[in-house]
Write an enzyme that holds these catalytic residues in place. Structure first.
Site, PDB file in Angstrom:
ATOM      1  CG  ASP A 265      -7.415   3.371  -0.527  1.00  0.00           C
ATOM      2  OD1 ASP A 265      -7.842   2.218  -0.478  1.00  0.00           O
ATOM      3  OD2 ASP A 265      -7.524   4.153   0.449  1.00  0.00           O
TER       4      ASP A 265
ATOM      5  CE  LYS B 138      -4.429   1.053   0.254  1.00  0.00           C
ATOM      6  NZ  LYS B 138      -5.606   0.260  -0.155  1.00  0.00           N
TER       7      LYS B 138
HETATM    8  P1  NDP Z   1     -13.031   7.961  -2.437  1.00  0.00           P
HETATM    9  O1  NDP Z   1     -11.940   8.942  -2.276  1.00  0.00           O
HETATM   10  O2  NDP Z   1     -13.613   7.744  -3.777  1.00  0.00           O
HETATM   11  O3  NDP Z   1     -14.222   8.301  -1.447  1.00  0.00           O
HETATM   12  C1  NDP Z   1     -14.041   8.384  -0.073  1.00  0.00           C
HETATM   13  C2  NDP Z   1     -15.340   8.769   0.569  1.00  0.00           C
HETATM   14  O4  NDP Z   1     -15.218   8.625   1.989  1.00  0.00           O
HETATM   15  C3  NDP Z   1     -15.731  10.213   0.315  1.00  0.00           C
HETATM   16  O5  NDP Z   1     -17.110  10.342   0.350  1.00  0.00           O
HETATM   17  C4  NDP Z   1     -15.076  10.920   1.504  1.00  0.00           C
HETATM   18  O6  NDP Z   1     -15.672  12.163   1.837  1.00  0.00           O
HETATM   19  C5  NDP Z   1     -15.309   9.925   2.614  1.00  0.00           C
HETATM   20  N1  NDP Z   1     -14.250  10.037   3.614  1.00  0.00           N
HETATM   21  C6  NDP Z   1     -12.922   9.932   3.411  1.00  0.00           C
HETATM   22  N2  NDP Z   1     -12.252  10.139   4.554  1.00  0.00           N
HETATM   23  C7  NDP Z   1     -13.174  10.416   5.484  1.00  0.00           C
HETATM   24  C8  NDP Z   1     -13.115  10.713   6.850  1.00  0.00           C
HETATM   25  N3  NDP Z   1     -11.941  10.802   7.502  1.00  0.00           N
HETATM   26  N4  NDP Z   1     -14.267  10.922   7.517  1.00  0.00           N
HETATM   27  C9  NDP Z   1     -15.447  10.843   6.874  1.00  0.00           C
HETATM   28  N5  NDP Z   1     -15.568  10.558   5.563  1.00  0.00           N
HETATM   29  C10 NDP Z   1     -14.452  10.341   4.885  1.00  0.00           C
HETATM   30  O7  NDP Z   1     -12.444   6.594  -1.852  1.00  0.00           O
HETATM   31  P2  NDP Z   1     -12.946   5.097  -2.102  1.00  0.00           P
HETATM   32  O8  NDP Z   1     -14.411   5.063  -2.269  1.00  0.00           O
HETATM   33  O9  NDP Z   1     -12.080   4.509  -3.139  1.00  0.00           O
HETATM   34  O10 NDP Z   1     -12.544   4.408  -0.722  1.00  0.00           O
HETATM   35  C11 NDP Z   1     -13.437   4.306   0.383  1.00  0.00           C
HETATM   36  C12 NDP Z   1     -12.985   3.191   1.305  1.00  0.00           C
HETATM   37  O11 NDP Z   1     -12.960   1.950   0.599  1.00  0.00           O
HETATM   38  C13 NDP Z   1     -11.572   3.347   1.883  1.00  0.00           C
HETATM   39  O12 NDP Z   1     -11.545   2.781   3.169  1.00  0.00           O
HETATM   40  C14 NDP Z   1     -10.722   2.501   0.948  1.00  0.00           C
HETATM   41  O13 NDP Z   1      -9.535   2.068   1.559  1.00  0.00           O
HETATM   42  C15 NDP Z   1     -11.677   1.342   0.692  1.00  0.00           C
HETATM   43  N6  NDP Z   1     -11.447   0.547  -0.506  1.00  0.00           N
HETATM   44  C16 NDP Z   1     -11.352   1.129  -1.750  1.00  0.00           C
HETATM   45  C17 NDP Z   1     -11.177   0.336  -2.855  1.00  0.00           C
HETATM   46  C18 NDP Z   1     -11.149   0.898  -4.232  1.00  0.00           C
HETATM   47  O14 NDP Z   1     -11.086   0.121  -5.170  1.00  0.00           O
HETATM   48  N7  NDP Z   1     -11.235   2.196  -4.424  1.00  0.00           N
HETATM   49  C19 NDP Z   1     -11.017  -1.130  -2.740  1.00  0.00           C
HETATM   50  C20 NDP Z   1     -11.208  -1.622  -1.409  1.00  0.00           C
HETATM   51  C21 NDP Z   1     -11.398  -0.806  -0.348  1.00  0.00           C
HETATM   52  P3  NDP Z   1     -14.952  13.536   1.376  1.00  0.00           P
HETATM   53  O15 NDP Z   1     -15.093  13.575  -0.099  1.00  0.00           O
HETATM   54  O16 NDP Z   1     -15.661  14.590   2.100  1.00  0.00           O
HETATM   55  O17 NDP Z   1     -13.503  13.391   1.809  1.00  0.00           O
HETATM   56  O1  2IT Z   2      -8.024  -1.461  -0.537  1.00  0.00           O
HETATM   57  C1  2IT Z   2      -7.988  -1.933  -1.695  1.00  0.00           C
HETATM   58  O2  2IT Z   2      -8.132  -3.135  -1.896  1.00  0.00           O
HETATM   59  C2  2IT Z   2      -7.792  -1.006  -2.820  1.00  0.00           C
HETATM   60  N1  2IT Z   2      -7.723   0.191  -2.608  1.00  0.00           N
HETATM   61  C3  2IT Z   2      -7.666  -1.539  -4.205  1.00  0.00           C
HETATM   62  C4  2IT Z   2      -6.250  -1.986  -4.482  1.00  0.00           C
HETATM   63  C5  2IT Z   2      -5.958  -2.405  -5.894  1.00  0.00           C
HETATM   64  O3  2IT Z   2      -4.782  -2.709  -6.126  1.00  0.00           O
HETATM   65  O4  2IT Z   2      -6.836  -2.409  -6.759  1.00  0.00           O
END
Ligand code: NDP
Ligand code: 2IT
Length: 445
Positions: A165, A125
């Protein structure tokens, strides 16, 4: 097991002030107790201690110039945690809260998650404390280019493959890839995943984490004679994972009543219009409260934490870590929630998880339930190496199969080790077993 307490103490001592990392390790060690009882050689050989120590941690300066011509500096990270079953694989997070402890917890979770996908990918990561909020497109590009000026020497399609992420989506991956290509003078799309479709990205990667989460939750509900139809759902976050989880649960006939960003939440008893949220977030990059400009009947509350006070059947935390503490867990149970699907990484504290399990709430744990994103990243790598691209339907079909298999593996591991129905433990055990066998076979290296 006293020896596990000692190992956890050592982890805390060796990694001071990295609370999120301690939390992730504590949860996993607790689940692994019955495995380690059956396999004392995992401890005696020192394998477990090696498993808890990243193979490599890289920290670097990221200097860049903002639109006013002012010099700025951020800190960049890449933790290459474990390569027992494949090259390091995992996303990049750009958020002001990022420090080594966050990247290490995410990298550690990623090892087990990637193992669960059944695909040959190790765990890593990275990210930065750079805050993309309020930055111009030009500033984002400048930052990504500078970040890659250092990162490029540590990554490669068979070495380490970053992706997105929080704060890193297709736009950022595009800038990162463009810079990588300039430095290397070679077209190697397999070095990053989550790319745009026109230059080697996979169809359905954008949707994969959210869709995969819902496929997993659906399997879990089926196992316990429930389904998603007409269920009331709360989703925290409104980013990549949240939006596509919302789309997919709606397709299954459920109703999403509340979603949020880090400032506040929107609520509509009759169900939210997900296409509007997609437009606000993906096209306009605006705040969620602007939903009220489209839908006058919806309500906005300027406090993100209060989203969990709403009544719901199923909660899908899809924002960030430690979103649901014991306080929110108690509220949710009081309000009759019956299932939790973790879309974010470690969205529930360990105390909250224990509380849910003690109260017979079904929990779809993050490292299993959100593995669809990285699994589809691995499918993107396959397409890049065979120089072909599959249709949306083909990728989605493979994603579904992978999520169903992950559920089955977590369920069977829980049964085998006497914790039937505890998918948190089941996922940790199933993910760990493959890593343990690979590490033991490869000797002390
Ligand atoms: P994005 O940046 O697309 O969206 C994040 C969302 O969460 C936004 O709505 C953001 O609000 C909110 N957020 C972020 N930080 C905070 C905080 N400290 N408090 C409250 N709200 C918060 O990220 P993703 O959707 O990609 O990721 C979301 C979660 O999913 C994370 O935990 C990530 O690690 C996990 N994840 C992502 C994957 C992927 O493929 N993208 C795969 C697996 C897991 P704001 O815009 O106001 O910051
Ligand atoms: O937390 C996760 O699994 C991710 N942000 C996706 C990682 C990836 O390599 O697609």
């Amino acid at each position: 097991m006293e020896v596990l307490d000692k190992i956890l103490e050592d982890v805390k001592k060796r990694n001071p002030h990295e609370e999120e990392f301690h939390q992730a390790v504590e949860e996993v060690l607790k689940s692994l107790k019955p495995v380690l009882k059956r396999h004392p050689e995992y401890i005696n050989s020192g394998m477990l201690e090696r498993f808890l120590e990243p193979e490599r941690q890289i920290m670097f300066r990221v200097p860049w110039i903002d639109d006013e011509g002012k010099s700025r500096v951020n800190r960049g990270f890449r933790v290459q945690f474990n390569s027992a079953i494949g090259p390091y694989k995992g996303g990049l997070r750009f958020h002001p809260s990022v420090y080594l402890g966050i990247i290490k917890f995410l990298g550690f979770e990623q090892i087990l998650k990637n193992s669960l996908t059944g695909l040959p990918i190790g765990g890593g990561k990275g990210g930065s404390d750079f805050d993309p909020k309020g930055k111009s497109d030009n500033e984002i590009m400048k930052f990504c280019q500078s970040f890659m000026n250092e990162l490029y020497r540590h990554i490669g399609k068979d070495v380490d493959i970053p992706a997105g992420d929080i704060g890193v989506g297709a736009r950022e991956i595009g800038y990162l890839y463009g810079q990588f290509k300039r430095i290397k003078n070679a077209y190697e799309p397999g070095v990053l995943t989550g790319k745009g479709i026109s230059y080697g990205g996979s169809l359905a990667r954008k949707e994969a984490t959210g869709f995969g989460l819902v496929y997993f939750v659906n399997e879990m509900l089926k196992e316990h004679n429930y389904n998603l139809k007409d269920k009331k759902i709360i989703i925290s976050g409104s980013g990549n994972v949240a939006i596509y989880a919302a789309k997919k649960v709606s397709e299954f006939g459920a109703k999403v009543v509340a979603m949020c960003d880090s400032a506040g939440y929107i609520f509509d008893e009759n169900g939210l219009d997900i296409d509007i949220i997609k437009e606000i977030k993906e096209v306009k990059r605006a705040r969620i409260k602007t939903y009220l400009d489209y839908k006058k009947d919806a309500k906005y509350v300027d406090n993100q934490r209060e989203i969990w006070t709403i009544n719901c059947d199923i909660a899908l935390p899809c924002a960030t870590q430690n979103d649901i503490t014991i306080k929110e867990a108690k509220l949710l149970v009081e309000n009759n929630v019956f299932a939790i699907g973790e879309g974010a990484n470690m969205p529930c504290t360990n105390e909250a998880l224990d509380y849910f399990l003690e109260n017979n709430i079904l929990v779809a744990p993050a490292k299993a339930a959100n593995a669809g994103g990285v699994a589809t990243s691995a499918l993107e790598m396959v397409q890049n190496s065979i120089r072909m691209s599959w249709s949306f339907e083909e990728v989605d079909e493979k994603l579904k199969e992978i999520m169903v298999k992950i559920f089955k593996d977590a369920k069977e591991a829980a049964e085998e080790y006497g914790v039937e129905g505890n998918y948190v433990a089941g996922a940790n055990i199933a993910g760990f077993k493959k890593i343990a066998i690979a590490m033991m076979s490869q000797g002390v290296v």
